[in-house]
Write a protein that holds these residues in place. Sequence first.
Motif, PDB file in Angstrom:
ATOM      1  N   GLU A   9      37.834  33.450  40.435  1.00 59.15           N
ATOM      2  CA  GLU A   9      39.065  33.147  39.714  1.00 59.15           C
ATOM      3  C   GLU A   9      39.616  34.385  39.003  1.00 59.15           C
ATOM      4  OE1 GLU A   9      38.733  29.806  37.139  1.00 59.15           O
ATOM      5  OE2 GLU A   9      38.186  28.412  38.728  1.00 59.15           O
ATOM      6  N   SER A  10      38.741  35.167  38.379  1.00 56.30           N
ATOM      7  CA  SER A  10      39.190  36.380  37.698  1.00 56.30           C
ATOM      8  C   SER A  10      39.832  37.351  38.678  1.00 56.30           C
ATOM      9  CB  SER A  10      38.017  37.058  36.993  1.00 56.30           C
ATOM     10  OG  SER A  10      37.479  36.241  35.980  1.00 56.30           O
ATOM     11  N   ILE A  11      39.239  37.455  39.846  1.00 55.33           N
ATOM     12  CA  ILE A  11      39.774  38.370  40.859  1.00 55.33           C
ATOM     13  C   ILE A  11      41.115  37.870  41.381  1.00 55.33           C
ATOM     14  CG2 ILE A  11      39.376  39.323  43.165  1.00 55.33           C
ATOM     15  CD1 ILE A  11      36.334  39.235  42.439  1.00 55.33           C
ATOM     16  N   GLN A  12      41.199  36.578  41.643  1.00 51.40           N
ATOM     17  CA  GLN A  12      42.442  36.018  42.181  1.00 51.40           C
ATOM     18  C   GLN A  12      43.603  36.137  41.205  1.00 51.40           C
ATOM     19  OE1 GLN A  12      40.620  32.222  43.102  1.00 51.40           O
ATOM     20  NE2 GLN A  12      40.881  32.533  45.302  1.00 51.40           N
ATOM     21  N   THR A  13      43.305  36.110  39.911  1.00 54.77           N
ATOM     22  CA  THR A  13      44.385  36.221  38.928  1.00 54.77           C
ATOM     23  C   THR A  13      44.781  37.671  38.676  1.00 54.77           C
ATOM     24  OG1 THR A  13      42.781  36.201  37.102  1.00 54.77           O
ATOM     25  CG2 THR A  13      43.737  34.088  37.753  1.00 54.77           C
ATOM     26  N   THR A  14      43.977  38.606  39.118  1.00 55.52           N
ATOM     27  CA  THR A  14      44.251  40.031  38.885  1.00 55.52           C
ATOM     28  C   THR A  14      44.811  40.722  40.121  1.00 55.52           C
ATOM     29  OG1 THR A  14      42.427  40.110  37.291  1.00 55.52           O
ATOM     30  CG2 THR A  14      43.258  42.214  38.097  1.00 55.52           C
ATOM     31  N   VAL A  15      44.299  40.353  41.295  1.00 53.76           N
ATOM     32  CA  VAL A  15      44.693  41.005  42.546  1.00 53.76           C
ATOM     33  C   VAL A  15      45.604  40.062  43.328  1.00 53.76           C
ATOM     34  CG1 VAL A  15      43.874  42.054  44.690  1.00 53.76           C
ATOM     35  CG2 VAL A  15      42.513  42.263  42.604  1.00 53.76           C
ATOM     36  N   ASP A  16      46.734  40.566  43.772  1.00 59.49           N
ATOM     37  CA  ASP A  16      47.674  39.762  44.558  1.00 59.49           C
ATOM     38  C   ASP A  16      47.162  39.648  45.989  1.00 59.49           C
ATOM     39  OD1 ASP A  16      49.758  38.471  45.738  1.00 59.49           O
ATOM     40  OD2 ASP A  16      51.236  40.067  45.439  1.00 59.49           O
ATOM     41  N   LEU A  17      46.646  38.482  46.324  1.00 56.09           N
ATOM     42  CA  LEU A  17      46.121  38.228  47.667  1.00 56.09           C
ATOM     43  C   LEU A  17      47.025  37.269  48.439  1.00 56.09           C
ATOM     44  CD1 LEU A  17      42.342  37.826  46.735  1.00 56.09           C
ATOM     45  CD2 LEU A  17      43.468  39.851  47.687  1.00 56.09           C
TER      46      LEU A  17
END
Length: 202
Positions: free
Chosen positions: A60-68
């Motif tokens: 979740e932290s990654i998904q909210t920081t990196v635009d995938l």
Amino acid sequence: MNAAIDNVYAIILAAGASSRMGSLKQLLEWCNRPLLEHAVVNAQAILNERIIVVLGAHAESIQTTVDLGAVTSIVNPDWQEGMASSIRAGVQALPESASAALILLCDQPLINAAHMQNLLNGWQSAPTRIVASQYHHSVGVPALFSADFFEHLLTLKGDRGAKPVLMQFEDSLLKIPLPEAELDIDSAADFDHLTGHYSADQ
């Protein structure tokens, strides 16, 4: 034979917990963007949207920081089993039309689009072989596997990644020299080495 890359996909492994790092290495900034985004952007330059990002710990932290949003991202529920489980998850997420998969790590910051293109060029000239990076008297990822090898990738276990398949089919390897693949970021010292010895225009 010159194989088309229209059905080649990238699988970017980014599921680890970064326990040795002490912070999320997927989000460490390199070239003015997080390491994971750096890998995605380079893969997009070659394969457009045909990219699967395998997340796990701290998804979740990654998904909210990196635009995938432009690629496919999946969460490997078995990420704690090790890297092999993320390779399996990535292969299982490939469409049936996939002719090959380029396995990438999010923590090899010196790998750029030109390096990926070299691997693809090798595969286009020899599409029945595995194209692997050669560095420091070893071979490893980034590596490109044709669909004929997917079933073998699905049998991987533990934390050795794709190396057992590379060793099993050593006679089928096309080795592309890629010393930049030797540097992966596992610890704060690795990242300090990166930022201290390499410029951000890699």
